[in-house]
Scaffold this motif. Structure first.
Motif, mmCIF file in Angstrom:
data_model
loop_
_atom_site.group_PDB
_atom_site.id
_atom_site.type_symbol
_atom_site.label_atom_id
_atom_site.label_comp_id
_atom_site.label_asym_id
_atom_site.label_seq_id
_atom_site.Cartn_x
_atom_site.Cartn_y
_atom_site.Cartn_z
ATOM 1 N N VAL A 1 31.432 20.611 52.570
ATOM 2 C CA VAL A 1 32.789 21.027 52.209
ATOM 3 C C VAL A 1 33.103 20.537 50.796
ATOM 4 O O VAL A 1 32.868 19.382 50.462
ATOM 5 C CB VAL A 1 33.828 20.426 53.193
ATOM 6 C CG1 VAL A 1 35.200 21.010 52.929
ATOM 7 C CG2 VAL A 1 33.410 20.673 54.623
ATOM 8 N N LYS B 1 39.742 19.190 54.994
ATOM 9 C CA LYS B 1 39.823 17.751 55.286
ATOM 10 C C LYS B 1 39.165 17.429 56.621
ATOM 11 O O LYS B 1 38.464 16.442 56.754
ATOM 12 C CB LYS B 1 41.291 17.302 55.318
ATOM 13 C CG LYS B 1 41.845 17.013 53.934
ATOM 14 C CD LYS B 1 43.273 16.509 54.051
ATOM 15 C CE LYS B 1 43.953 16.485 52.696
ATOM 16 N NZ LYS B 1 45.411 16.493 52.825
ATOM 17 N N ALA C 1 34.649 18.875 47.816
ATOM 18 C CA ALA C 1 35.460 17.660 47.768
ATOM 19 C C ALA C 1 36.847 17.905 47.166
ATOM 20 O O ALA C 1 37.779 17.141 47.397
ATOM 21 C CB ALA C 1 34.734 16.581 46.980
ATOM 22 N N ARG D 1 35.389 17.639 56.390
ATOM 23 C CA ARG D 1 34.814 16.672 55.459
ATOM 24 C C ARG D 1 34.674 15.300 56.132
ATOM 25 O O ARG D 1 33.977 14.428 55.657
ATOM 26 C CB ARG D 1 35.726 16.563 54.238
ATOM 27 C CG ARG D 1 35.017 16.104 53.003
ATOM 28 C CD ARG D 1 35.737 16.495 51.740
ATOM 29 N NE ARG D 1 37.149 16.151 51.774
ATOM 30 C CZ ARG D 1 38.095 16.933 51.243
ATOM 31 N NH1 ARG D 1 37.777 18.062 50.677
ATOM 32 N NH2 ARG D 1 39.349 16.566 51.290
ATOM 33 N N ASN E 1 28.352 14.382 61.355
ATOM 34 C CA ASN E 1 29.123 15.099 60.334
ATOM 35 C C ASN E 1 29.001 16.605 60.534
ATOM 36 O O ASN E 1 28.073 17.078 61.180
ATOM 37 C CB ASN E 1 28.669 14.694 58.921
ATOM 38 C CG ASN E 1 27.221 15.030 58.639
ATOM 39 O OD1 ASN E 1 26.317 14.415 59.206
ATOM 40 N ND2 ASN E 1 26.995 16.016 57.793
ATOM 41 N N ASP F 1 37.018 10.079 55.823
ATOM 42 C CA ASP F 1 36.401 10.484 54.556
ATOM 43 C C ASP F 1 35.397 9.441 54.074
ATOM 44 O O ASP F 1 35.687 8.250 54.110
ATOM 45 C CB ASP F 1 37.492 10.596 53.480
ATOM 46 C CG ASP F 1 37.870 12.042 53.240
ATOM 47 O OD1 ASP F 1 37.413 12.912 54.010
ATOM 48 O OD2 ASP F 1 38.602 12.282 52.269
ATOM 49 N N LEU G 1 27.765 16.608 52.297
ATOM 50 C CA LEU G 1 28.907 17.278 52.890
ATOM 51 C C LEU G 1 28.897 18.728 52.449
ATOM 52 O O LEU G 1 28.705 19.032 51.280
ATOM 53 C CB LEU G 1 30.199 16.605 52.429
ATOM 54 C CG LEU G 1 30.476 15.249 53.077
ATOM 55 C CD1 LEU G 1 31.758 14.662 52.518
ATOM 56 C CD2 LEU G 1 30.568 15.367 54.589
#
Lengths: 182, 127
Positions: free
Chosen positions: A70, A80, A72, A83, A102, A23, A68
């Protein structure tokens, strides 16, 4: 059993100075930047190169942080996984190599690819003009970057952006970016 | 009007906006993830200052690093200063400092100089 020596050997051959997978948080970025800054100081790198590497590093890491695809707040296992990101910096000879990877949504692949291709055909002067044009237009994303990051990376590194997309399933692709600075 | 003082951190610059002396300074590094949040009080302060500025406003920008997220906010600061200068109540000068061998920082100054219409001086600093 996981062959840790294989990992080590690969990293050693690519002269990896620092790598991270997981992360991307604000605190993590602060730590990575601090570690890299002291490593660059220890190497007694020329101030000019040190600044370029640091600048490109900041933009690459903040790209990971901001872009990102996705949510948060989604804590599902799948969220998860998608991310999570990877970052590496290595130095072979006098050349630094910053690599990021990513996940991005498949639907965002083409716009990003087009943008990067557009940047890659620009000359130094064209990049400067393009940067000023984006900087001075009022449309700015809430993420604050406004699409300047990649242009800035191209300008500061002075080299083509090396990138790749791998479709991993019907929703996500893995985007990797490799930047060389010398 | 109160002086705006913000101490610098690993990701944010030292801020000193002094209305009494008409001196505005941004020094250090500006690489926060959320630059809009950081620059908001600066823009608000300038908005207030524009109501009653000093006859001369000197702006000193001396940045070691800044990210692209800050670059737009810095332009917003400059646009406020441009408006103050245009208003005729204060002559504004922006001093953009860069280290001798830092071509990227010197180019960044040129980029701003090309966009905003305020007397803009490039100041080379010896390392």
């Amino acid at each position: 059993m996981l062959d840790i020596y294989e990992f080590y050997d690969k990293m050693e051959r690519n002269k990896i100075m620092l790598s991270f997978k997981g992360d991307i948080t604000s605190e993590l970025l602060t730590s990575i930047l601090q570690i890299m800054e002291s490593k660059l100081d220890n190497l007694q790198e020329e101030p000019k190169i040190k600044k370029k590497v640091y600048n490109v590093l900041v933009e690459c890491l903040q790209n990971l942080y901001h872009h990102l695809d996705v949510d948060a707040s989604d804590n599902s296992d799948s969220a998860k996984k998608f991310r999570s990101a990877i970052f590496m910096i290595g130095k072979i000879g006098s050349e630094y190599n910053i690599i990021t990877g990513n996940y991005i949504l498949n639907k965002n692949v083409n716009p990003l690819r087009d943008k990067l291709n557009r940047i890659n055909v620009m000359s130094k002067d064209e990049l400067k003009e393009y940067y000023k044009e984006i900087l001075n237009n009022d449309e700015f994303s809430d993420k604050g970057g406004g699409g300047l990051g990649m242009i800035d990376i191209a300008r500061k590194s002075g080299q083509k952006l090396n990138f790749n997309f791998i479709e991993v399933d019907n929703q996500y692709s893995f985007f990797s970016l490799s930047i060389k600075i010398s | 009007m109160e002086t705006l003082l913000i101490e610098g951190s690993a990701k944010t610059p030292t801020i000193k906006f002094d209305a009494e002396q008409g001196i505005i300074e941004i020094k250090g590094r500006s690489i926060p993830e959320n630059s809009i949040e950081f620059y908001k009080p600066l823009i608000d302060w300038l908005e207030k200052y524009s109501g009653k500025p000093k006859a001369d406003t000197v702006v000193n920008i001396q940045l070691e690093y800044f990210n692209t997220s800050s670059s737009k906010c810095i332009l917003d600061v400059f646009k406020k200063l441009e408006a103050i200068n245009k208003g005729g109540q204060s002559s504004v000068v922006i001093n953009w400092h860069y280290e001798e061998d830092d071509e990227d920082m010197s180019e960044a100054g040129e980029d701003y100089q090309a966009i905003i219409n305020v007397p803009f001086k490039m100041v080379m600093v010896q390392e």
